[in-house]
Design an enzyme around this catalytic site. Structure first.
Site, PDB file in Angstrom:
ATOM      1  N   SER A  85       6.218  -6.499  32.740  1.00 49.55           N
ATOM      2  CA  SER A  85       4.812  -6.324  32.349  1.00 49.55           C
ATOM      3  C   SER A  85       4.417  -7.109  31.101  1.00 49.55           C
ATOM      4  O   SER A  85       3.593  -6.650  30.296  1.00 49.55           O
ATOM      5  CB  SER A  85       4.480  -4.836  32.185  1.00 49.55           C
ATOM      6  N   HIS A  87      17.488 -10.290  40.743  1.00 44.99           N
ATOM      7  CA  HIS A  87      16.241  -9.603  40.372  1.00 44.99           C
ATOM      8  C   HIS A  87      16.295  -8.173  40.927  1.00 44.99           C
ATOM      9  O   HIS A  87      16.808  -7.939  42.021  1.00 44.99           O
ATOM     10  CB  HIS A  87      15.040 -10.360  40.947  1.00 44.99           C
ATOM     11  N   GLU A 132      15.421  -6.922  32.198  1.00 43.32           N
ATOM     12  CA  GLU A 132      14.200  -6.401  32.819  1.00 43.32           C
ATOM     13  C   GLU A 132      14.389  -4.931  33.161  1.00 43.32           C
ATOM     14  O   GLU A 132      14.934  -4.608  34.231  1.00 43.32           O
ATOM     15  CB  GLU A 132      13.901  -7.193  34.101  1.00 43.32           C
ATOM     16  N   GLU A 161      14.191  -6.416  42.326  1.00 46.33           N
ATOM     17  CA  GLU A 161      13.581  -6.240  43.649  1.00 46.33           C
ATOM     18  C   GLU A 161      14.562  -6.631  44.750  1.00 46.33           C
ATOM     19  O   GLU A 161      14.547  -6.071  45.839  1.00 46.33           O
ATOM     20  CB  GLU A 161      12.272  -7.050  43.734  1.00 46.33           C
ATOM     21  N   GLY A 176       6.197  -4.755  36.899  1.00 48.61           N
ATOM     22  CA  GLY A 176       5.029  -4.604  37.766  1.00 48.61           C
ATOM     23  C   GLY A 176       4.319  -3.273  37.586  1.00 48.61           C
ATOM     24  O   GLY A 176       3.466  -2.897  38.392  1.00 48.61           O
ATOM     25  N   ASN A 187       7.705 -15.911  37.453  1.00 50.80           N
ATOM     26  CA  ASN A 187       8.231 -15.518  38.768  1.00 50.80           C
ATOM     27  C   ASN A 187       7.038 -15.142  39.634  1.00 50.80           C
ATOM     28  O   ASN A 187       6.439 -14.083  39.450  1.00 50.80           O
ATOM     29  CB  ASN A 187       9.186 -14.325  38.591  1.00 50.80           C
ATOM     30  N   LYS A 194       6.988 -14.430  42.675  1.00 48.38           N
ATOM     31  CA  LYS A 194       7.371 -13.468  43.731  1.00 48.38           C
ATOM     32  C   LYS A 194       6.814 -13.913  45.089  1.00 48.38           C
ATOM     33  O   LYS A 194       6.681 -15.105  45.327  1.00 48.38           O
ATOM     34  CB  LYS A 194       6.907 -12.050  43.368  1.00 48.38           C
TER      35      LYS A 194
HETATM   36  C1  PEP Z   1       9.407  -9.994  37.177  1.00 48.21           C
HETATM   37  O1  PEP Z   1       9.072 -10.178  38.310  1.00 48.21           O
HETATM   38  O2  PEP Z   1      10.507 -10.450  36.808  1.00 48.21           O
HETATM   39  C2  PEP Z   1       8.535  -9.251  36.278  1.00 48.21           C
HETATM   40  C3  PEP Z   1       8.930  -9.034  35.047  1.00 48.21           C
HETATM   41  O3  PEP Z   1       7.335  -8.821  36.769  1.00 48.21           O
HETATM   42  P1  PEP Z   1       6.055  -8.262  35.923  1.00 48.21           P
HETATM   43  O4  PEP Z   1       5.872  -9.204  34.768  1.00 48.21           O
HETATM   44  O5  PEP Z   1       4.934  -8.294  36.889  1.00 48.21           O
HETATM   45  O6  PEP Z   1       6.406  -6.899  35.449  1.00 48.21           O
END
Ligand code: PEP
Length: 254
Positions: A210, A94, A164, A96, A170, A9, A11
């Site tokens: 992460s 997601h 997640e 976000e 992040g 992803n 983003k």
């Molecule tokens: C994500 O954007 O779905 C995500 C898991 O981000 P990160 O790996 O940066 O934590």
């Protein structure tokens, strides 16, 4: 056996030329890895450029979002059929989008229905906030997210779920492999309750939060974890290739 799935992803990162460069850097390395389904999810504006570069390769394409209406006066939005020519997958719900754009379970549900209608495969994201985790409410939150997101949806064979935990996205603070495996097992159990055991056993459930080349094996070696949704680390070709490679090696060792 469920085929591992690793999706990047990107983003709101990369210009069109940066996206093209990044996927060019990944193409050869990813194509050399067998037994894993791989996808990248660049920003909307780069989808077409990336699609041209991955044509004929094993890399698949996903979008990061869609709007549930088919067409009309929805300035700034992208409809399901605008994506279905170009993409195979679409990330929906997601954290976000839930956090910054007010997406509710009802909206997520409409988006999943709209994606499935045009043959797009949704990657549905679920996960709890830090305070919910600390208050021992993870399971309650996840059950509610699954119920609302999947309400009235019969055909889920094309759906992938990504667990997640929001506190791990992040932040550099990943869950442990065991924690993620336990929650993913709980998600599968609830999918079986909503549908049936066969569907639950076929459904791929990923971990996201992460994940990087250094910690990927901890997650990918867990029996219930079928792959990863990777954010930050998917913006570096070598990191992303290494994660996919580890998924392939772990699968071969099983
Ligand atoms: C994500 O954007 O779905 C995500 C898991 O981000 P990160 O790996 O940066 O934590």
């Amino acid at each position: 056996m469920r085929i591992p799935f690793i999706a990047g992803n990107w983003k709101m990162n990369t210009t069109v030329s940066e996206a093209a460069e990044l996927v060019k850097e990944m193409r050869q390395g990813l194509d050399a890895i067998a037994g894993v389904e791989k996808a990248v999810c660049p920003p909307f504006i780069s989808l077409e450029a990336v699609r041209r570069i991955i044509e004929g390769s094993s890399i698949k394409l996903g979008a990061q979002n869609l709007y549930f209406e088919e067409k009309g006066a929805y300035t700034g939005e992208i409809s399901p059929s605008m994506l279905s020519d170009t993409c195979e997958f679409v990330i929906i719900g997601h954290s976000e989008r839930r956090q910054y754009f007010g997406e509710t379970g009802k909206v997520v549900n409409k988006k999943i229905q709209a994606a499935l209608r045009v043959g797009l495969k949704p990657i549905l994201c679920v996960g709890e906030k830090l305070e919910e985790n600390e208050a021992g409410r993870t399971e309650k939150v996840i059950v509610e997210q699954l119920r609302s997101s999947l309400f009235g949806i019969g055909a889920v064979d094309d759906l992938i779920i990504a667990y997640e935990p929001i506190w791990a996205i992040g932040t550099g603070r990943a869950a442990t492999g065991e924690q993620a495996n336990e929650t993913i097992s709980f998600i599968r159990h609830n999918v079986a309750k909503l549908y049936d055991e066969d569907i639950a056993q076929r459904m791929r459930v990923l971990y996201g939060g992460s994940v990087n080349a250094a910690n990927a094996a901890e997650f990918l070696s867990q029996p219930e974890i079928d792959g990863a949704l990777v954010g930050g680390a998917s913006l570096k070709a070598s990191e992303f290739i290494s994660i996919v490679k580890q998924a392939s090696e772990i699968r071969q060792a099983r």
